[in-house]
Write an enzyme that holds these catalytic residues in place. Structure first.
Site, PDB file in Angstrom:
ATOM      1  N   TYR A   1     -13.599 -32.889  43.056  1.00 59.35           N
ATOM      2  CA  TYR A   1     -13.434 -34.277  43.484  1.00 59.35           C
ATOM      3  C   TYR A   1     -13.139 -35.169  42.280  1.00 59.35           C
ATOM      4  O   TYR A   1     -12.231 -36.011  42.315  1.00 59.35           O
ATOM      5  CB  TYR A   1     -14.704 -34.737  44.196  1.00 59.35           C
ATOM      6  CG  TYR A   1     -14.727 -36.180  44.619  1.00 59.35           C
ATOM      7  CD1 TYR A   1     -14.133 -36.588  45.806  1.00 59.35           C
ATOM      8  CD2 TYR A   1     -15.361 -37.152  43.837  1.00 59.35           C
ATOM      9  CE1 TYR A   1     -14.165 -37.917  46.214  1.00 59.35           C
ATOM     10  CE2 TYR A   1     -15.396 -38.482  44.231  1.00 59.35           C
ATOM     11  CZ  TYR A   1     -14.798 -38.856  45.421  1.00 59.35           C
ATOM     12  OH  TYR A   1     -14.830 -40.178  45.810  1.00 59.35           O
TER      13      TYR A   1
ATOM     14  N   SER B   1     -12.849 -43.284  41.656  1.00 57.66           N
ATOM     15  CA  SER B   1     -14.288 -43.040  41.652  1.00 57.66           C
ATOM     16  C   SER B   1     -14.800 -43.011  40.223  1.00 57.66           C
ATOM     17  O   SER B   1     -14.070 -42.648  39.285  1.00 57.66           O
ATOM     18  CB  SER B   1     -14.603 -41.703  42.322  1.00 57.66           C
ATOM     19  OG  SER B   1     -15.954 -41.331  42.130  1.00 57.66           O
TER      20      SER B   1
END
Length: 248
Positions: free
Chosen positions: A157, A143
């Site tokens: 995250y 990501s």
């Protein structure tokens, strides 16, 4: 003979788009899912309806025993495994670090990082020339958060995805001499329902004007990068991370 690939978290978003594109490119596609059986079978049905070959496999890929069983089922149904896309992952509600609970942080790490480790380990046992395999390719879905840190929203995250990046680079060097290439893709602000999991389903629309390309991305755009890394066109690439981030 068609090559077989496994896509974890393949029932929705980027995973589903990758599975469908892989089917079009004549791969045999194993679609892993955790809970959404209906969505997984919808992806499989689309692939099979269009002349491909696919099957759905339920498994919690953060659980070692379930991962071992998953790969054994694929061995039985499809035989040799060529490719793995470590796409499974979760996001939880936006929060500052000071308000995070340990249980949540551990859930994020287990789902986003440990699943990558466990599935890669089993894939290597099947692909590596050191184990009698014919080689293959692994693509880890990271990501943009690995670069930005996602402050005030998803630092947990982001930390898990930063670890995925490091894992990708290290593993690529370990298995390069065994016929396996390991690469990663870092999606940015993509229109998928993972943002609803974080409590802001319209997050991409809020952010898109701040991006150089002035728009959010589509799952297919990430899928194209993943499939390039899986294929022979990228045969001289390993240990790289491709940003699909609209210029961010």
């Amino acid at each position: 003979m068609s090559k077989t690939i496994l896509i974890t978290g393949g029932s929705r978003g980027i995973g589903a788009a990758t599975a469908i594109l892989a089917g079009r490119q004549k791969y045999q596609v194993c679609v892993n899912y955790l809970k959404n059986e209906v969505a997984a079978h919808k992806v499989v049905d689309e692939i099979n309806h269009n002349g491909g070959k696919a099957a759905a496999y339920q498994a919690d890929v953060s659980n070692e025993n379930e991962v071992i069983d998953l790969f054994q089922r694929i061995d039985k149904d499809f035989g040799n495994l060529y490719g793995l896309v470590n796409n499974a992952g979760i996001l939880e509600a936006q929060s500052r670090v000071v308000d995070l609970e340990l249980d949540r942080f551990q859930r994020i790490i287990n789902s986003n990082l440990m699943s990558c480790f466990l599935c890669s380990k089993e894939a290597i046992k099947r692909m590596s020339t050191s184990y009698g395999g014919a080689g293959g390719a692994i693509v880890n879905v990271s990501s943009i958060a690995a670069r930005t840190g996602s402050p005030n929203e998803y630092v947990d995250y982001a930390a898990s995805k930063g670890a995925v990046d490091t894992f990708t680079i290290g593993l690529s060097k370990e298995v390069a001499g065994e016929g396996i290439r390991v690469n990663g893709v870092r999606p940015g602000f993509i229109y998928t329902d993972i943002h609803a999991d974080g409590g802001e389903p319209n997050r991409v629309d809020r952010i898109k004007e701040s991006l150089p390309l002035r728009r959010g991305g589509q799952p297919d755009e990430v899928a194209n990068a993943i499939m390039w890394l899986l294929g022979e066109e990228s045969s001289y690439s390993t240990g790289i991370l491709i940003d699909v981030t609209g210029g961010r």
